[in-house]
Design an enzyme around this catalytic site. Structure first.
Site, PDB file in Angstrom:
ATOM      1  N   SER A  98       0.828  -1.197   0.000  1.00  0.00           N
ATOM      2  CA  SER A  98       0.000   0.000   0.000  1.00  0.00           C
ATOM      3  C   SER A  98       0.870   1.259   0.000  1.00  0.00           C
ATOM      4  CB  SER A  98      -0.953  -0.050   1.202  1.00  0.00           C
ATOM      5  OG  SER A  98      -1.928   0.959   1.140  1.00  0.00           O
ATOM      6  N   HIS A 123      -2.837  -1.594  -4.159  1.00  0.00           N
ATOM      7  CA  HIS A 123      -4.296  -1.629  -4.189  1.00  0.00           C
ATOM      8  C   HIS A 123      -4.828  -0.207  -4.118  1.00  0.00           C
ATOM      9  CE1 HIS A 123      -4.421  -2.159   0.511  1.00  0.00           C
ATOM     10  NE2 HIS A 123      -3.923  -1.016   0.158  1.00  0.00           N
TER      11      HIS A 123
END
EC number: 3.4.21.92
Length: 200
Positions: A98, A123
């Site tokens: 992330s 993501h």
């Protein structure tokens, strides 16, 4: 009663009672080894600014083993990396997920590294919204702006089309070190570091 063993090196003057992180900082190495939050961001930003002030031309090395975290905290680190006049080499070890992935890819082009068994996760930015309907609408609008900007920057970092970044971020997308190299998150996979700072 236990005792502290004090082992010194004649060449470095280093002993086991020294703070490891302070010792690393003296070598222009900083470490992100936890979730990204405001406290961690403030510490890393301060370290980058300090090292940049000490030497505006010598590289800073940022080692990353992080599950990600706060978008605002991560963007504070990113903006400070951009502000620093020196190159910032980034290294993925363990997991760069992330916001950890984002900061890894944000390193100076040509100086972004992954250790062989590092895993990288990309993501969509995550953000919860609370409050009244009006507040939720405002937060949702701001979140959409941030998400679009992070997609744009990841496309810039990797050289991938922004449409591919958006599609690949729709669900959790894990990368091995080799896959991260092919995708453009990193420029090299390293297996050994030399005493003089060079890597292989």
């Amino acid at each position: 009663m236990g005792h502290v063993t004090d082992i010194r090196s004649n060449s470095q003057g280093f002993n086991l009672t020294d703070s490891v992180y302070e010792r690393l900082l003296s070598e222009r190495i900083i470490f992100l080894g936890s979730e990204v939050n405001d406290n961690i961001a403030n510490r890393l930003c301060a370290q980058i600014l300090l090292l940049a002030a000490e030497d505006a031309f010598k590289d800073i090395s940022l080692y990353i083993n992080s599950p990600g975290g706060s978008i605002s905290a991560g963007m504070a680190i990113y903006d400070t990396m951009v502000l620093a006049p020196c190159d910032i080499a980034t290294y993925a070890m363990g997991m760069a997920a992330s916001m950890g992935e984002f900061l890894l890819a944000a390193g100076t082009r040509g100086k972004r590294y992954a250790l062989p068994h590092a895993r990288i996760l990309m993501h969509q930015p995550l953000g919860g919204v609370t409050g009244s309907a009006a507040d939720i609408a405002i937060q949702a609008e701001q979140f959409a702006v941030i998400k679009k900007e992070m997609f744009r920057l990841n496309a810039e970092f990797t050289g991938q089309p922004i449409e591919r970044i958006e599609a690949d971020s729709d669900r959790d997308r894990w990368f091995t070190a080799s896959e991260a190299l092919e995708y453009g998150f990193v420029d090299h996979i390293i297996t050994r570091a030399h005493v003089n700072g060079e890597v292989q």
